[in-house]
Every structure is written in C-alpha cells, then in structure tokens.
Enzyme design. Structure first.
Site, PDB file in Angstrom:
ATOM      1  N   LYS A  11      26.799   9.845  16.907  1.00  5.55           N
ATOM      2  CA  LYS A  11      27.911   9.692  17.847  1.00  5.55           C
ATOM      3  C   LYS A  11      29.243   9.431  17.120  1.00  5.55           C
ATOM      4  CE  LYS A  11      25.055   8.196  21.746  1.00  5.55           C
ATOM      5  NZ  LYS A  11      24.975   7.263  22.896  1.00  5.55           N
ATOM      6  N   TYR A  51      25.580  14.923  29.798  1.00  8.88           N
ATOM      7  CA  TYR A  51      25.071  13.654  30.341  1.00  8.88           C
ATOM      8  C   TYR A  51      25.038  13.660  31.869  1.00  8.88           C
ATOM      9  CZ  TYR A  51      25.001  11.124  25.862  1.00  8.88           C
ATOM     10  OH  TYR A  51      24.697  10.668  24.601  1.00  8.88           O
ATOM     11  N   ARG A  87      12.705   7.651  18.653  1.00  2.62           N
ATOM     12  CA  ARG A  87      13.224   6.495  19.397  1.00  2.62           C
ATOM     13  C   ARG A  87      12.861   5.186  18.698  1.00  2.62           C
ATOM     14  NH1 ARG A  87      15.444   7.850  24.324  1.00  2.62           N
ATOM     15  NH2 ARG A  87      14.856   5.989  25.478  1.00  2.62           N
ATOM     16  N   ASN A 114      26.850   3.296  20.258  1.00  2.00           N
ATOM     17  CA  ASN A 114      25.527   2.920  19.724  1.00  2.00           C
ATOM     18  C   ASN A 114      24.987   3.905  18.687  1.00  2.00           C
ATOM     19  OD1 ASN A 114      24.783   4.963  21.477  1.00  2.00           O
ATOM     20  ND2 ASN A 114      23.167   3.811  22.494  1.00  2.00           N
ATOM     21  N   HIS A 117      22.147   9.283  19.599  1.00  2.00           N
ATOM     22  CA  HIS A 117      21.415   9.667  20.801  1.00  2.00           C
ATOM     23  C   HIS A 117      20.051  10.182  20.369  1.00  2.00           C
ATOM     24  CE1 HIS A 117      20.376  11.542  24.621  1.00  2.00           C
ATOM     25  NE2 HIS A 117      20.018  12.603  23.927  1.00  2.00           N
ATOM     26  N   GLU A 128      18.144  19.696  25.798  1.00  2.00           N
ATOM     27  CA  GLU A 128      19.297  19.234  25.018  1.00  2.00           C
ATOM     28  C   GLU A 128      19.512  20.103  23.776  1.00  2.00           C
ATOM     29  OE1 GLU A 128      18.886  14.615  26.546  1.00  2.00           O
ATOM     30  OE2 GLU A 128      18.448  15.070  24.457  1.00  2.00           O
TER      31      GLU A 128
HETATM   32  P1  CMP Z   1      22.223   7.620  24.969  1.00  2.00           P
HETATM   33  O1  CMP Z   1      20.846   7.521  24.399  1.00  2.00           O
HETATM   34  O2  CMP Z   1      23.144   8.595  24.349  1.00  2.00           O
HETATM   35  O3  CMP Z   1      22.097   7.956  26.530  1.00  2.00           O
HETATM   36  C1  CMP Z   1      23.064   7.558  27.480  1.00  2.00           C
HETATM   37  C2  CMP Z   1      24.074   6.599  26.905  1.00  2.00           C
HETATM   38  O4  CMP Z   1      24.797   5.828  27.852  1.00  2.00           O
HETATM   39  C3  CMP Z   1      23.356   5.566  26.060  1.00  2.00           C
HETATM   40  O5  CMP Z   1      22.884   6.166  24.877  1.00  2.00           O
HETATM   41  C4  CMP Z   1      24.439   4.503  25.905  1.00  2.00           C
HETATM   42  O6  CMP Z   1      25.282   4.762  24.792  1.00  2.00           O
HETATM   43  C5  CMP Z   1      25.277   4.678  27.170  1.00  2.00           C
HETATM   44  N1  CMP Z   1      25.188   3.493  28.055  1.00  2.00           N
HETATM   45  C6  CMP Z   1      26.211   2.688  28.380  1.00  2.00           C
HETATM   46  N2  CMP Z   1      25.791   1.716  29.207  1.00  2.00           N
HETATM   47  C7  CMP Z   1      24.472   1.912  29.406  1.00  2.00           C
HETATM   48  C8  CMP Z   1      23.462   1.221  30.168  1.00  2.00           C
HETATM   49  N3  CMP Z   1      23.737   0.138  30.885  1.00  2.00           N
HETATM   50  N4  CMP Z   1      22.193   1.701  30.130  1.00  2.00           N
HETATM   51  C9  CMP Z   1      21.895   2.828  29.411  1.00  2.00           C
HETATM   52  N5  CMP Z   1      22.805   3.508  28.677  1.00  2.00           N
HETATM   53  C10 CMP Z   1      24.074   3.055  28.670  1.00  2.00           C
END
Ligand code: CMP
Length: 139
Positions: A11, A51, A87, A114, A117, A128
């Site tokens: 990211k 998304y 994961r 974070n 992904h 994806e």
């Molecule tokens: P990702 O695995 O890319 O999938 C969706 C993204 O939404 C997740 O990582 C987080 O970076 C973001 N996100 C922000 N808030 C939340 C939340 N409360 N729960 C899950 N994903 C979140």
C-alpha cells in the site's frame, strides 16, 4: 483443496516509507513465488471499484482516498495454501493486533495505513488478480 494463488498490494504507506524491498524479501523467504507484479497508482475511481465490496462500510471513503494517495505494488503470488498462509504472513488488519514478526506488525502504522492487502478467499484472489493483470502479464 486450498488454492495456490493469492493477490496482494503493497500500500501507499509502505511504498512511500521505502519498505518495498524488505517486504518482497519477507514474501520470498516465506516461500511465495511472484507470478505477476506491477508498480502503479490507483485513481479514486479504480480504488473504489477494487474495494466495491466495502462500499457500505463507514471507512470506505477514507480507504479509497488513502489507496489512491500514492503508488502501490500489485502482485499475484503462488504457494500451496496461498490465501491463508499469506494472511498469516501479513498479520491482523489492525497492526496493533498483528502478531510480532508479521509484515503489518513490522511496517504498518494504523488500520488504514496497514502496509499490505491480502485476498480473503481463493475466489477473491482470482477476481483481484484479474482486476490488475491480463493473461499476458502472468508467468
Ligand atoms: P485490506 O485488507 O486492504 O481490506 C480493506 C481495508 O479497509 C483494510 O485492509 C483496512 O486497511 C481498511 N479498513 C479501515 N477500517 C477498517 C475496519 N474497521 N475493518 C476492516 N478494514 C478496515
């Protein structure tokens, strides 16, 4: 039987903090093979499409804004049991809950920024991967 591919993005936070090399090393050391990879920059429209599954969630607008804020690295990775093993490698979505040694524990700053992904199912890994890569871009 669990599938053999998953999809990932490094990211914008991890790219701008110069963690691409360290993250790719962790991915290779964990036994994943890179089947396709590109350095690219999502538009708000393309991030929203990627998304779309989260469009009713309260964090959707922030997620789209963040994911289109800078370059990313998108990749298709191969390994037995790829989705679950990847994961485990990246750790919990919220880095404050990610196990020590996981990529998010090492490189992520917040649940939004974070670092990585990872697909959540074999079906989504295919969807994806197809979003970013054509047949000709996979090896
Ligand atoms: P990702 O695995 O890319 O999938 C969706 C993204 O939404 C997740 O990582 C987080 O970076 C973001 N996100 C922000 N808030 C939340 C939340 N409360 N729960 C899950 N994903 C979140």
């Amino acid at each position: 039987m669990a599938g053999s591919v998953t999809f990932t993005m490094i990211k914008p936070d991890a790219v701008s903090n110069n963690h691409i090399g360290a993250i790719l090393q962790k991915i290779n050391e964990a036994g994943f093979t890179i089947r396709a990879m590109k350095y690219t920059h999502l538009t708000p429209e393309s991030a929203g499409k990627f998304y779309a599954i989260h469009k009713e969630r309260g964090f959707f607008n922030d997620l789209v804004s963040f994911m289109s804020s800078g370059p990313i690295v998108a990749a298709i990775l191969e390994k037995d049991n790829a989705v679950a093993d990847f994961r485990d490698l990246i750790g919990a979505t919220d880095p404050t809950k990610a196990a020590p040694g996981t990529i998010r524990a090492m490189f992520a700053k917040s649940i939004d920024a974070n670092a990585m992904h990872g697909s959540d199912s074999d079906e989504n890994a295919i969807i994806e991967g197809n979003f970013f890569f054509s047949e000709l871009e996979r090896f």
